[in-house]
Write an enzyme that holds these catalytic residues in place. Sequence first.
Site, mmCIF file in Angstrom:
data_model
loop_
_atom_site.group_PDB
_atom_site.id
_atom_site.type_symbol
_atom_site.label_atom_id
_atom_site.label_comp_id
_atom_site.label_asym_id
_atom_site.label_seq_id
_atom_site.Cartn_x
_atom_site.Cartn_y
_atom_site.Cartn_z
ATOM 1 N N LYS A 55 3.466 -9.570 16.291
ATOM 2 C CA LYS A 55 4.271 -10.638 15.662
ATOM 3 C C LYS A 55 3.975 -11.981 16.326
ATOM 4 C CE LYS A 55 6.518 -8.355 12.568
ATOM 5 N NZ LYS A 55 6.160 -8.552 11.165
ATOM 6 N N SER A 107 10.290 -11.728 14.145
ATOM 7 C CA SER A 107 11.331 -10.852 14.660
ATOM 8 C C SER A 107 11.916 -11.425 15.942
ATOM 9 C CB SER A 107 10.686 -9.495 14.942
ATOM 10 O OG SER A 107 11.524 -8.721 15.741
ATOM 11 N N LYS A 132 6.096 -1.377 11.672
ATOM 12 C CA LYS A 132 7.215 -1.966 12.413
ATOM 13 C C LYS A 132 7.867 -1.075 13.466
ATOM 14 C CE LYS A 132 10.779 -0.475 9.244
ATOM 15 N NZ LYS A 132 12.069 -0.704 8.653
ATOM 16 N N SER A 152 2.530 2.596 2.262
ATOM 17 C CA SER A 152 2.404 3.447 3.451
ATOM 18 C C SER A 152 3.770 3.789 4.025
ATOM 19 C CB SER A 152 1.539 2.762 4.520
ATOM 20 O OG SER A 152 2.099 1.517 4.891
ATOM 21 N N ASN A 153 4.769 2.938 3.777
ATOM 22 C CA ASN A 153 6.109 3.242 4.290
ATOM 23 C C ASN A 153 7.168 3.005 3.215
ATOM 24 O OD1 ASN A 153 7.779 4.089 6.435
ATOM 25 N ND2 ASN A 153 8.408 1.985 6.840
ATOM 26 N N ASN A 155 0.829 -1.215 0.000
ATOM 27 C CA ASN A 155 0.000 0.000 0.000
ATOM 28 C C ASN A 155 0.859 1.259 0.000
ATOM 29 O OD1 ASN A 155 0.969 0.155 2.598
ATOM 30 N ND2 ASN A 155 -1.021 -0.004 3.609
ATOM 31 N N TYR A 164 3.814 -3.873 18.945
ATOM 32 C CA TYR A 164 4.441 -4.393 17.718
ATOM 33 C C TYR A 164 4.862 -5.847 17.920
ATOM 34 C CZ TYR A 164 8.185 -5.474 14.436
ATOM 35 O OH TYR A 164 8.970 -6.111 13.515
ATOM 36 N N GLY A 218 12.076 -0.433 27.375
ATOM 37 C CA GLY A 218 11.797 -1.642 26.590
ATOM 38 C C GLY A 218 13.048 -2.279 25.978
ATOM 39 N N PHE A 248 17.032 -10.848 13.233
ATOM 40 C CA PHE A 248 17.693 -10.047 14.253
ATOM 41 C C PHE A 248 17.754 -8.596 13.714
ATOM 42 C CE2 PHE A 248 18.408 -12.748 17.889
ATOM 43 C CZ PHE A 248 17.763 -13.874 17.400
ATOM 44 N N ASN A 249 18.856 -7.907 13.715
ATOM 45 C CA ASN A 249 18.798 -6.478 13.341
ATOM 46 C C ASN A 249 19.271 -6.258 11.901
ATOM 47 O OD1 ASN A 249 18.692 -6.607 16.278
ATOM 48 N ND2 ASN A 249 18.849 -4.390 16.202
HETATM 49 P P1 NAD Z 1 9.234 -1.566 5.672
HETATM 50 O O1 NAD Z 1 8.310 -0.651 6.393
HETATM 51 O O2 NAD Z 1 10.332 -0.985 4.870
HETATM 52 O O3 NAD Z 1 8.388 -2.540 4.727
HETATM 53 C C1 NAD Z 1 7.076 -2.943 5.022
HETATM 54 C C2 NAD Z 1 6.223 -2.696 3.791
HETATM 55 O O4 NAD Z 1 4.881 -3.110 4.050
HETATM 56 C C3 NAD Z 1 6.165 -1.210 3.405
HETATM 57 O O5 NAD Z 1 6.499 -1.083 2.023
HETATM 58 C C4 NAD Z 1 4.722 -0.814 3.648
HETATM 59 O O6 NAD Z 1 4.284 0.162 2.743
HETATM 60 C C5 NAD Z 1 4.004 -2.141 3.489
HETATM 61 N N1 NAD Z 1 2.736 -2.264 4.224
HETATM 62 C C6 NAD Z 1 2.496 -2.024 5.531
HETATM 63 N N2 NAD Z 1 1.213 -2.299 5.825
HETATM 64 C C7 NAD Z 1 0.622 -2.733 4.683
HETATM 65 C C8 NAD Z 1 -0.689 -3.162 4.343
HETATM 66 N N3 NAD Z 1 -1.687 -3.182 5.232
HETATM 67 N N4 NAD Z 1 -0.935 -3.548 3.084
HETATM 68 C C9 NAD Z 1 0.032 -3.508 2.142
HETATM 69 N N5 NAD Z 1 1.290 -3.111 2.399
HETATM 70 C C10 NAD Z 1 1.587 -2.720 3.662
HETATM 71 O O7 NAD Z 1 9.799 -2.595 6.763
HETATM 72 P P2 NAD Z 1 10.950 -3.682 6.634
HETATM 73 O O8 NAD Z 1 12.070 -3.256 7.519
HETATM 74 O O9 NAD Z 1 11.206 -4.005 5.218
HETATM 75 O O10 NAD Z 1 10.238 -4.889 7.371
HETATM 76 C C11 NAD Z 1 9.572 -5.913 6.654
HETATM 77 C C12 NAD Z 1 8.976 -6.886 7.654
HETATM 78 O O11 NAD Z 1 10.020 -7.406 8.477
HETATM 79 C C13 NAD Z 1 7.963 -6.261 8.610
HETATM 80 O O12 NAD Z 1 6.909 -7.180 8.821
HETATM 81 C C14 NAD Z 1 8.753 -6.051 9.874
HETATM 82 O O13 NAD Z 1 7.933 -6.068 11.015
HETATM 83 C C15 NAD Z 1 9.703 -7.247 9.845
HETATM 84 N N6 NAD Z 1 10.924 -7.025 10.624
HETATM 85 C C16 NAD Z 1 11.683 -5.919 10.380
HETATM 86 C C17 NAD Z 1 12.822 -5.678 11.152
HETATM 87 C C18 NAD Z 1 13.650 -4.444 10.922
HETATM 88 O O14 NAD Z 1 14.370 -4.040 11.855
HETATM 89 N N7 NAD Z 1 13.625 -3.830 9.741
HETATM 90 C C19 NAD Z 1 13.201 -6.592 12.151
HETATM 91 C C20 NAD Z 1 12.422 -7.718 12.357
HETATM 92 C C21 NAD Z 1 11.271 -7.927 11.580
HETATM 93 N N1 UFG Z 2 20.341 2.695 19.961
HETATM 94 C C1 UFG Z 2 20.927 3.843 20.485
HETATM 95 N N2 UFG Z 2 20.568 5.039 19.948
HETATM 96 C C2 UFG Z 2 19.682 5.162 18.919
HETATM 97 C C3 UFG Z 2 19.099 3.984 18.385
HETATM 98 C C4 UFG Z 2 19.446 2.775 18.943
HETATM 99 O O1 UFG Z 2 21.728 3.771 21.418
HETATM 100 O O2 UFG Z 2 19.405 6.285 18.486
HETATM 101 C C5 UFG Z 2 20.735 1.391 20.519
HETATM 102 C C6 UFG Z 2 19.583 0.637 21.176
HETATM 103 O O3 UFG Z 2 19.457 0.993 22.522
HETATM 104 C C7 UFG Z 2 20.042 -0.810 20.971
HETATM 105 C C8 UFG Z 2 20.770 -0.783 19.627
HETATM 106 O O4 UFG Z 2 21.157 0.583 19.446
HETATM 107 O O5 UFG Z 2 20.965 -1.187 21.964
HETATM 108 C C9 UFG Z 2 19.914 -1.215 18.463
HETATM 109 O O6 UFG Z 2 18.697 -0.480 18.462
HETATM 110 P P1 UFG Z 2 17.690 -0.476 17.217
HETATM 111 O O7 UFG Z 2 16.595 0.493 17.540
HETATM 112 O O8 UFG Z 2 18.443 -0.270 15.948
HETATM 113 O O9 UFG Z 2 17.154 -1.959 17.171
HETATM 114 P P2 UFG Z 2 16.396 -2.820 18.277
HETATM 115 O O10 UFG Z 2 17.311 -3.940 18.659
HETATM 116 O O11 UFG Z 2 15.860 -1.991 19.362
HETATM 117 O O12 UFG Z 2 15.139 -3.381 17.450
HETATM 118 C C10 UFG Z 2 15.241 -3.804 16.082
HETATM 119 C C11 UFG Z 2 13.936 -3.431 15.372
HETATM 120 C C12 UFG Z 2 12.793 -4.236 15.898
HETATM 121 C C13 UFG Z 2 13.125 -5.698 15.823
HETATM 122 C C14 UFG Z 2 14.434 -6.003 16.530
HETATM 123 C C15 UFG Z 2 14.803 -7.436 16.281
HETATM 124 O O13 UFG Z 2 13.664 -2.054 15.526
HETATM 125 O O14 UFG Z 2 11.660 -4.001 15.116
HETATM 126 O O15 UFG Z 2 15.467 -5.173 16.011
HETATM 127 O O16 UFG Z 2 15.913 -7.771 17.021
HETATM 128 F F1 UFG Z 2 12.135 -6.411 16.384
#
Ligand code: NAD
Ligand code: UFG
Length: 344
Positions: A152, A124, A84, A34-35, A32, A148, A293, A177-178
């Site tokens: 999941k 995740s 996300k 949206s992001n 869609n 969030y 968190g 993971f990240n």
């Molecule tokens: P992203 O936001 O770049 O991609 C998600 C996509 O989904 C976007 O293009 C958005 O427009 C689309 N979208 C959202 N809601 C929708 C809907 N209702 N219908 C159609 N499209 C929709 O995020 P990403 O980093 O590419 O993450 C992809 C997936 O991986 C997500 O499910 C996220 O939760 C999961 N994930 C991401 C991370 C991370 O740190 N990036 C970590 C763990 C899991």
């Molecule tokens: N951090 C900082 N400063 C910032 C941003 C992050 O110190 O401005 C630190 C956080 O405290 C953490 C590390 O950097 O120790 C990584 O933080 P991120 O926000 O990059 O990632 P998280 O581990 O918090 O979470 C990410 C995604 C989640 C996903 C998770 C999976 O945001 O959606 O990884 O492990 F679920």
Amino acid sequence: MHILVTGGAGYIGSHTCVELLNDGYEVIVVDNLSNSSEESLKRVETITGKQIDFHKVDLLDRESLNAVFNTTSIQAVIHFAGLKAVGESISIPLSYYHNNVTGTLILCEIMKSHNVKNMVFSSSATVYGEPKSVPIKEDFPVSAANPYGRSKLMIEDILRDLFVSDNRFNIALLRYFNPVGAHPGGSIGEDPNDIPNNLLPYISQVAVGKLPELSVFGGDYPTPDGTGIRDYIHVMDLAKGHIKALSKLESAPGIVTYNLGTGQGYSVLEMVEAFEKASGKKIPYKIIDRRQGDIAACYADPSLAKIELNWSAEQTMATFVRPPTGHGFFRNTKIRYSAGYIIS
Ligand code: NAD
Ligand code: UFG
């Protein structure tokens, strides 16, 4: 083989589309936007020289999603679409549950009615909550600390229940993971609209002077330098993991769960130092209070994916934050990338 990629225009989705097309799959994307922007899919087409069948469709729009299934014979779905941002999910939980959970329910119902029974789902590491120890294995207890993460976990439970009700489903739950980094060409990457929440995009915006300094969330964790430790996995490795998971589904494994991580943890200060070395730019930072968190350390035991998928991460931190690998126009801004991150 036709693969439907939900959320395919997003960060991980677009990189996975590159790998799918390079591997000879036909790719249909619903997003869609949206992001994300359709531009990322155009760039994927340029990178691969292949076409994507794109539909600007919201998963919550049952009729339009059904129409996509009516027009193409889909063999498997890779389900990335979702919201996300952890902090935002606390402010607008109902939107998160509606988008992520209801969106997945609608998708599954339509898959069922079209007899599409193969799915790879983006879960995740957040589902492990505060792990009892590290590295984290797939059979560790799960819990969630925010809407969030709960969305999941709910989706994982829904998919497990779906399999119990119909064991012809084959589902891979991939716990990332990240994710960091970008395609080496630098034309696609992570492109947050607002101030980034995640560490590496934040550091990169400090490097280019868009943000004044990095706030390091907590310097008093029980880790060697007091800052949080995470398992940073390159997005191209992650993308390859999806191809391996798709192949696994062909052997009808039922429901399977894999950690996709490197198995190696790095602290926030180690990431800052590596980025400084690679870019030649100073990253000013100050250590502030812990972020609500957050946990001290989170890194994967990725051995199950190695054994069952024959997948392991190939890139190391040295390649995540190496000197510039490409130039690109991203959303009309000329920027230079360091493995996907803007450095000038
Ligand atoms: P992203 O936001 O770049 O991609 C998600 C996509 O989904 C976007 O293009 C958005 O427009 C689309 N979208 C959202 N809601 C929708 C809907 N209702 N219908 C159609 N499209 C929709 O995020 P990403 O980093 O590419 O993450 C992809 C997936 O991986 C997500 O499910 C996220 O939760 C999961 N994930 C991401 C991370 C991370 O740190 N990036 C970590 C763990 C899991
Ligand atoms: N951090 C900082 N400063 C910032 C941003 C992050 O110190 O401005 C630190 C956080 O405290 C953490 C590390 O950097 O120790 C990584 O933080 P991120 O926000 O990059 O990632 P998280 O581990 O918090 O979470 C990410 C995604 C989640 C996903 C998770 C999976 O945001 O959606 O990884 O492990 F679920």
